[in-house]
Motif scaffolding. Structure first.
Motif, PDB file in Angstrom:
ATOM      1  N   GLU A 214     124.919  12.762 -53.272  1.00 45.69           N
ATOM      2  CA  GLU A 214     124.301  13.601 -53.932  1.00 45.69           C
ATOM      3  C   GLU A 214     124.956  15.247 -54.055  1.00 45.69           C
ATOM      4  OE1 GLU A 214     121.538  13.284 -55.533  1.00 45.69           O
ATOM      5  OE2 GLU A 214     121.745  11.154 -54.991  1.00 45.69           O
ATOM      6  N   LYS A 215     125.713  15.516 -53.023  1.00 45.04           N
ATOM      7  CA  LYS A 215     126.375  16.766 -53.084  1.00 45.04           C
ATOM      8  C   LYS A 215     127.599  16.772 -54.287  1.00 45.04           C
ATOM      9  CE  LYS A 215     125.829  18.745 -48.447  1.00 45.04           C
ATOM     10  NZ  LYS A 215     126.422  18.959 -47.164  1.00 45.04           N
ATOM     11  N   GLU A 216     128.295  15.683 -54.326  1.00 46.28           N
ATOM     12  CA  GLU A 216     129.258  15.082 -55.175  1.00 46.28           C
ATOM     13  C   GLU A 216     128.664  15.302 -56.675  1.00 46.28           C
ATOM     14  OE1 GLU A 216     131.199  11.684 -53.988  1.00 46.28           O
ATOM     15  OE2 GLU A 216     132.096  12.547 -52.227  1.00 46.28           O
TER      16      GLU A 216
ATOM     17  N   LEU B  32     121.841   7.895 -44.540  1.00 48.65           N
ATOM     18  CA  LEU B  32     121.412   9.321 -45.094  1.00 48.65           C
ATOM     19  C   LEU B  32     122.498  10.376 -45.401  1.00 48.65           C
ATOM     20  CD1 LEU B  32     118.172   9.781 -43.152  1.00 48.65           C
ATOM     21  CD2 LEU B  32     118.244   9.254 -45.572  1.00 48.65           C
ATOM     22  N   ALA B  33     123.371  10.246 -44.277  1.00 47.99           N
ATOM     23  CA  ALA B  33     124.569  11.340 -44.523  1.00 47.99           C
ATOM     24  C   ALA B  33     125.287  10.719 -45.699  1.00 47.99           C
ATOM     25  CB  ALA B  33     125.568  11.388 -43.266  1.00 47.99           C
TER      26      ALA B  33
ATOM     27  N   ARG C 285     129.396  17.805 -59.743  1.00 44.27           N
ATOM     28  CA  ARG C 285     130.067  17.312 -61.083  1.00 44.27           C
ATOM     29  C   ARG C 285     129.321  18.029 -62.021  1.00 44.27           C
ATOM     30  NH1 ARG C 285     130.448  12.203 -58.613  1.00 44.27           N
ATOM     31  NH2 ARG C 285     128.461  11.789 -59.475  1.00 44.27           N
ATOM     32  N   ALA C 286     127.827  18.053 -61.917  1.00 40.46           N
ATOM     33  CA  ALA C 286     126.879  18.668 -62.791  1.00 40.46           C
ATOM     34  C   ALA C 286     127.393  20.107 -62.924  1.00 40.46           C
ATOM     35  CB  ALA C 286     125.458  18.254 -62.499  1.00 40.46           C
ATOM     36  N   ASP C 287     127.584  21.011 -62.069  1.00 40.36           N
ATOM     37  CA  ASP C 287     127.805  22.210 -61.960  1.00 40.36           C
ATOM     38  C   ASP C 287     129.170  22.261 -62.666  1.00 40.36           C
ATOM     39  OD1 ASP C 287     125.853  23.058 -60.503  1.00 40.36           O
ATOM     40  OD2 ASP C 287     126.856  23.227 -58.666  1.00 40.36           O
ATOM     41  N   ARG C 288     130.445  21.547 -62.564  1.00 45.54           N
ATOM     42  CA  ARG C 288     131.536  21.583 -63.544  1.00 45.54           C
ATOM     43  C   ARG C 288     131.293  21.586 -64.718  1.00 45.54           C
ATOM     44  NH1 ARG C 288     133.599  18.895 -58.860  1.00 45.54           N
ATOM     45  NH2 ARG C 288     133.694  16.940 -59.908  1.00 45.54           N
TER      46      ARG C 288
END
Length: 109
Positions: free
Chosen positions: A52-54, A45-46, A58-61
């Protein structure tokens, strides 16, 4: 005599009731997983959370890059529109000759 019967019944009830209660409690409890399995699931899960954080980063960039690109394109289109307006004004300002005369034709007559 009454005391003897009561204490015998109490002892017999405890001797039979405690093991029966413990057996029923063990049978009704859900099976307990091993510590290793829980640790493995926690690590998995970690890892998924990190992925998902990465992906979100990426989507934000990409969104920021697209926004910058869209702003540059808007400025370029505005400049292009101004240039077309200037060309249209320049074309409207120049007189259009319906029959252009060349000086060579006037001199030969």
């Amino acid at each position: 005599m009454l005391r003897w019967r009561f204490s015998t019944g109490l002892l017999l009830g405890l001797a039979v009731g405690l093991p029966a209660g413990a057996l029923i409690a063990l049978l009704l409890q859900p099976p307990v997983r091993g510590h290793e399995e829980v640790e493995l699931q926690l690590r998995q899960l970690a890892r998924e959370l990190e992925r998902e954080k990465e992906a979100r980063a990426r989507a934000d960039r990409q969104l920021e890059q697209f926004t910058e690109f869209a702003e540059r394109m808007t400025v370029s289109f505005q400049k292009l529109e101004q240039r077309f307006a200037q060309l249209a004004e320049a074309a409207a300002a120049t007189p259009t000759a319906s029959s252009p005369e060349t000086p060579a034709q006037g001199a030969s007559d």
